[in-house]
Design an enzyme around this catalytic site. Structure first.
Site, PDB file in Angstrom:
ATOM      1  N   ASP A   1      -0.509  17.316 -10.339  1.00 36.59           N
ATOM      2  CA  ASP A   1      -0.920  18.696 -10.052  1.00 36.59           C
ATOM      3  C   ASP A   1      -2.442  18.810  -9.971  1.00 36.59           C
ATOM      4  O   ASP A   1      -3.162  18.431 -10.889  1.00 36.59           O
ATOM      5  CB  ASP A   1      -0.367  19.585 -11.177  1.00 36.59           C
TER       6      ASP A   1
ATOM      7  N   HIS B   1      -1.962  25.521 -15.456  1.00 35.26           N
ATOM      8  CA  HIS B   1      -2.258  24.247 -14.793  1.00 35.26           C
ATOM      9  C   HIS B   1      -3.343  23.479 -15.547  1.00 35.26           C
ATOM     10  O   HIS B   1      -4.246  24.066 -16.143  1.00 35.26           O
ATOM     11  CB  HIS B   1      -2.712  24.498 -13.354  1.00 35.26           C
TER      12      HIS B   1
END
Length: 610
Positions: A249, A423
């Protein structure tokens, strides 16, 4: 003689036996000291002799084909292929840009998936956010595939499939962290990770080519609200055995440090609840943010308040999470939205959708005073608990302004710690890279600048640039123990959903819509004699979005005379090709309007023959 001979045979073996363990020890020491970061390039736990002997077997390739999620935030979908078997990871959508007029959703192009539907063993989902599950109904309408996901993710998928009448025919299989399952030649192990939604997992995908780890969306929270921190131990174990590739990610690749823990938001919310005092509290957040909803319920109980939810997706997700045990609320705390006016303001907390300023969301309707049940005023304390997605800033600002004009007090992300990202920031990305120790690294889930920054981070950790690949949508990335290469690109891109139409709006239609939005439309209507070409009625000019006719009569009269002259000239020259006539009318009128207004409206001639 025999004893002397045996003694001579044994003597040379001693130094070799003593020397044999020393050589690997010195070699390992040399590899670890300058850079444990260069672990990606260790052998995958096999003896050198065995590796050489089985070289051909180890060079089995795996094809990784991203069909979305690169160069963009959202629309995540990745296709894996090895030895004739295929596997899909995630199937998400992205919301339209401001220049996609009238478009509701943007989904991946499933052409290549449909072409290879007989090879695909299933779809594995990492977590339940729209950018990872939103396009599933559109895929399942074309190809019937089994879906593998964790418990909460399946609950969210069920809600979505029910809306599209697909639930009855779709096979849904529940998966669990640390429990492996097979799909063709792939063995998949879900690995628990932290994110802004429960039940998120990374995937360790083992195939004949090697092990690939795809992190999904993740962060490393050492004090999460539930389910424990990211399972770094399992990732490290795979790193020791050998990881062929890591797909990680990249959303926060530009942010240094660590992502804040959810407890930071809990402390901030507690302070804001005390500050609200006698005011009604309205909190806007993502409908899928179950952690945030639970935090709000807990604080409401502490402060003696009732909780109601507004917005269809929020109501559906809350009910589903309660049934599955992901949300807990004492009896009597949750009330129907219609009952909120029966309680004094200081006893109410309203959780609503609309944190991104969506025009039809509950919060937007409140801001425009058009909500059926909620009237916002000076007695309201409103918290927007989300960071605007890039491109949504203006819509969020419009909603905030509307709420402030109604007299409410509004708290949003830039003012207080009312939201943290789900994130990983740079330090967490470094930890993931170090523990997984991949031979190859493919940054995913982000715009190009984020992918590039993540690639730079990996390079600083010792991964050679030749082993780092920033892929493009539709690119066929071929990985094996022998190297990385790219094959022929596959059909890929964006498909726009407009109402019930899927894919029937393309670049040409969007271009026309953009043209209409910028300069408007002028329609020329005339009835002509099919034999002589003479105008029998008209021409009439109709303007939409160009000028207000009543205030521009002189301009329109001149335009009408010009069109009449153009028809007469065509008749005189005996032009009977009506397409040519239309072209001449369009060019003459367009040139005249631009000279007079510096605008270029769309001109649509309509000729009726008699």
């Amino acid at each position: 003689m025999t004893q002397q001979k045996n003694a001579k045979e044994k003597e040379p073996k001693k130094p070799r036996a003593a020397h044999k363990p020393a050589a690997p020890k010195a070699e390992n020491a040399g590899a670890q000291q300058p850079a444990q970061r260069r672990r990606p390039f260790y052998s995958r736990g096999r003896k050198p002799a065995a590796k050489n002997h089985a070289k051909q077997e180890e060079a089995v390739p795996v094809h990784i084909i991203p069909l979305g999620g690169l160069g963009e935030v959202g629309k995540n979908i990745t296709l894996y292929e090895c030895q004739g078997d295929m596997l899909i990871v995630d199937c998400g959508l992205v919301f339209p840009d401001s220049d996609m007029f009238g478009i509701d959703l943007v989904i991946p192009d499933f052409t290549y998936v449909v072409q290879n539907k007989d090879k695909i063993k299933g779809v594995v989902i990492t977590h339940g956010h729209e950018d990872h599950i939103g396009a599933l109904p559109y895929l399942l309408k074309q190809v019937n595939l089994p879906i593998y996901a964790t418990k909460l993710t399946i609950g969210l998928i069920k809600n979505k499939l029910e809306e599209h009448n697909l639930l009855g025919r779709t096979k849904l299989v529940e998966i669990h962290p640390r429990h492996k399952f097979k799909l063709g030649c792939f063995t998949i192990e879900p690995i628990h990770v932290n994110h802004s939604i429960p039940d998120a997992v990374a995937l360790a995908i083992d195939c004949p080519a090697g092990v690939i780890i795809q992190t999904g969306d993740f962060k490393i929270d050492y004090t999460p609200l539930s389910a424990g921190p990211t399972d770094l131990v399992t990732i490290a174990e795979y790193g020791k055995k050998g990881v062929l590739a890591l797909l990680s990610d990249s959303t926060n690749a530009e942010r240094p440090g660590f992502t804040a823990t959810e407890h930071k938001v809990a402390d901030s919310f507690a302070n804001l609840f005390r500050r609200a005092d006698k005011q009604r509290i309205i909190i806007a957040t993502f409908a899928s943010n179950i952690y945030r909803v639970q935090q709000i319920i807990d604080l409401a109980v502490e402060n003696g308040r009732k909780v109601a939810v507004s917005g269809r997706s929020m109501a559906n997700n809350t009910q589903m999470a309660l049934e599955l045990g992901y949300l807990h609320a004492p009896e009597g705390v949750l009330i129907d939205l219609e009952q909120i006016n029966k309680y004094p303001p200081e006893q109410i907390v309203l959780i609503t959708t609309g944190s991104q300023g969506e025009p039809l969301s509950a919060l937007s309707r409140m801001a425009s005073a058009s909500h059926r049940n909620v009237r916002v005023g000076p007695g309201d304390f409103i918290i927007i608990s989300a960071t605007p997605i890039p491109g949504n800033e203006k819509m969020v600002t419009k909603v905030v302004n509307g709420l402030l004009l109604l007299g409410a007090e509004v708290i949003y992300e830039s003012m207080y710690d009312v939201h943290v990202s789900g994130h990983a920031c740079q330090e967490e990305q470094k930890l993931m890279l170090t523990l997984a120790a991949p031979k190859y690294f493919l940054p995913v889930h982000g715009e190009y600048k984020q992918l590039k920054k993540h690639a730079i981070t990996a390079e600083k950790l010792g991964i050679p640039p030749k082993n780092i690949h920033i892929a493009e949508i539709g690119q066929d990335i071929i990985l094996s123990a022998d190297g990385l290469s790219t094959g022929e690109p596959v059909p890929a891109g964006a498909v726009m959903v407009d109402g019930l139409g899927v894919g029937d709006v393309g670049n040409v239609v969007l271009r026309d819509r953009r043209h209409l939005s910028e300069d408007g439309l002028v329609i020329v209507v005339a009835t002509v004699n099919s034999r002589t070409g003479q105008v029998m009625a008209g021409p009439d000019l109709v303007s939409r979005g160009f000028v207000y006719v009543r205030e521009s009569e002189q301009l329109m009269d001149e335009a009408r005379r010009l069109v009449t002259q153009c028809f007469e000239k065509c008749a005189a020259e005996n032009v009977r090709d009506w397409n040519s006539v239309k072209t001449r009318v369009r060019e003459a009128l367009s040139s005249y309007i631009y000279r007079k207004t510096k605008r270029s409206p769309m001109i649509l001639p309509i000729l009726m023959e008699v």
